[in-house]
Design a protein around this motif. Sequence first.
Motif, PDB file in Angstrom:
ATOM      1  N   ASP A   1     -88.264  10.317 -42.708  1.00 18.37           N
ATOM      2  CA  ASP A   1     -87.297   9.704 -41.788  1.00 18.37           C
ATOM      3  C   ASP A   1     -87.867   8.438 -41.148  1.00 18.37           C
ATOM      4  O   ASP A   1     -87.145   7.443 -40.978  1.00 18.37           O
ATOM      5  CB  ASP A   1     -86.903  10.700 -40.698  1.00 18.37           C
ATOM      6  CG  ASP A   1     -85.951  11.770 -41.207  1.00 18.37           C
ATOM      7  OD1 ASP A   1     -85.228  11.511 -42.177  1.00 18.37           O
ATOM      8  OD2 ASP A   1     -85.951  12.874 -40.634  1.00 18.37           O
TER       9      ASP A   1
ATOM     10  N   CYS B   1     -87.754   5.556 -43.646  1.00 18.81           N
ATOM     11  CA  CYS B   1     -86.411   4.974 -43.777  1.00 18.81           C
ATOM     12  C   CYS B   1     -86.057   4.119 -42.563  1.00 18.81           C
ATOM     13  O   CYS B   1     -85.448   3.055 -42.702  1.00 18.81           O
ATOM     14  CB  CYS B   1     -85.382   6.076 -43.969  1.00 18.81           C
ATOM     15  SG  CYS B   1     -85.564   6.969 -45.529  1.00 18.81           S
ATOM     16  N   LYS B   2     -86.445   4.584 -41.392  1.00 20.66           N
ATOM     17  CA  LYS B   2     -86.169   3.812 -40.181  1.00 20.66           C
ATOM     18  C   LYS B   2     -86.906   2.483 -40.210  1.00 20.66           C
ATOM     19  O   LYS B   2     -86.365   1.440 -39.806  1.00 20.66           O
ATOM     20  CB  LYS B   2     -86.567   4.609 -38.941  1.00 20.66           C
ATOM     21  CG  LYS B   2     -86.166   3.936 -37.636  1.00 20.66           C
ATOM     22  CD  LYS B   2     -86.504   4.802 -36.435  1.00 20.66           C
ATOM     23  CE  LYS B   2     -86.081   4.109 -35.133  1.00 20.66           C
ATOM     24  NZ  LYS B   2     -86.408   4.948 -33.944  1.00 20.66           N
TER      25      LYS B   2
ATOM     26  N   LYS C   1     -79.850   9.528 -39.060  1.00 16.85           N
ATOM     27  CA  LYS C   1     -80.893   9.776 -40.064  1.00 16.85           C
ATOM     28  C   LYS C   1     -80.314   9.705 -41.466  1.00 16.85           C
ATOM     29  O   LYS C   1     -80.947   9.166 -42.384  1.00 16.85           O
ATOM     30  CB  LYS C   1     -81.537  11.141 -39.819  1.00 16.85           C
ATOM     31  CG  LYS C   1     -82.478  11.183 -38.627  1.00 16.85           C
ATOM     32  CD  LYS C   1     -83.109  12.566 -38.473  1.00 16.85           C
ATOM     33  CE  LYS C   1     -84.096  12.584 -37.314  1.00 16.85           C
ATOM     34  NZ  LYS C   1     -84.718  13.925 -37.155  1.00 16.85           N
TER      35      LYS C   1
ATOM     36  N   ASN D   1     -79.702   6.016 -42.187  1.00 16.81           N
ATOM     37  CA  ASN D   1     -80.980   5.337 -42.402  1.00 16.81           C
ATOM     38  C   ASN D   1     -81.489   5.602 -43.820  1.00 16.81           C
ATOM     39  O   ASN D   1     -81.989   4.696 -44.501  1.00 16.81           O
ATOM     40  CB  ASN D   1     -82.023   5.810 -41.392  1.00 16.81           C
ATOM     41  CG  ASN D   1     -81.797   5.268 -39.998  1.00 16.81           C
ATOM     42  OD1 ASN D   1     -80.990   4.364 -39.789  1.00 16.81           O
ATOM     43  ND2 ASN D   1     -82.503   5.818 -39.024  1.00 16.81           N
ATOM     44  N   ALA D   2     -81.369   6.862 -44.258  1.00 16.73           N
ATOM     45  CA  ALA D   2     -81.844   7.230 -45.597  1.00 16.73           C
ATOM     46  C   ALA D   2     -81.004   6.562 -46.677  1.00 16.73           C
ATOM     47  O   ALA D   2     -81.537   6.061 -47.673  1.00 16.73           O
ATOM     48  CB  ALA D   2     -81.822   8.744 -45.759  1.00 16.73           C
TER      49      ALA D   2
ATOM     50  N   ALA E   1     -85.914  12.091 -47.547  1.00 18.01           N
ATOM     51  CA  ALA E   1     -85.098  11.935 -46.341  1.00 18.01           C
ATOM     52  C   ALA E   1     -83.625  12.211 -46.644  1.00 18.01           C
ATOM     53  O   ALA E   1     -82.892  12.723 -45.795  1.00 18.01           O
ATOM     54  CB  ALA E   1     -85.269  10.530 -45.774  1.00 18.01           C
TER      55      ALA E   1
END
Length: 282
Positions: free
Chosen positions: A4, A7-8, A31, A34-35, A82
């Motif tokens: 996570d 990805c962020k 989340k 973001n993924a 993620a």
Amino acid sequence: MTPDQYCKEKLNASHSNFAMAFIFLSNKKRKAMNALYAFCREVDDIADECKEYEIGKNKLDWWRVEIQRLFDNNPQHPVTKALLPHIKNYQLNQEYFIEILDGMEMDLNFNRYESFKQLQLYCYRVASVVGIMSAKIFGYKNVQTHKYAHNLGIALQLTNIMRDIGEDARRDRIYVPLDQLKTLNISENEILALTKNEKFIDLINHLSLQAKGFYLEAIRQLPKEDKWAQLPGLIMANIYYILLHEIKQNTPENIVNIKTLLPPSRKFFIALGTIFGVRWIK
């Protein structure tokens, strides 16, 4: 670094227009987005950066295998790790990810598009499919929302094509369909040479009008009962629509040499306006 967090970081490093919309999501949905964004960023970078076809093709083929591993519950990459908890929760079908990869492969295979029909397939794969998956994550009650997401994806991609016309030309890429250039009496060489004349202004006006049509159609197709759930998508739509207007109002010199961007403060203002019902797209 967790998947996570990876990805962020991908999202933060990109300074994407999408980031502003994500802050209004719940932690779980943020989340997931973001993924999804990180996956798109990973494969888009392959299409943008790989100058040798075989290298790019091999990398995209690796991602095809990795997507299969994801749906076999055995991902290896931080992005797919993620994504794993979200694919069932939001019904993110395997075919969607393959469509995106097919779109990126079009970038390896083509640096010209003969017709808008061919370009529209590209836009569907790299943008509309992402829009549909995003709509699933945001949540909806009416399946008509898929049509909204489809058209919004094309509108956003056409805006990107306008914004990046100079950058793409410097890489020997022309996304404006050749039959449209012919109608406007513009040659490929004029695009590649970034000739800034009245015909170039006509081209920008044409592309702007075309993109606006897809924005309007997207908004028309969004069911009333899903407007609040789709708020993040509407924020993205309004930010990109204002960006479209800024590009159109810019000078030809700036369009081809300076990437038109909106400052974070303005994007935040647009987001607030969207929340309070300001209608930017009209």
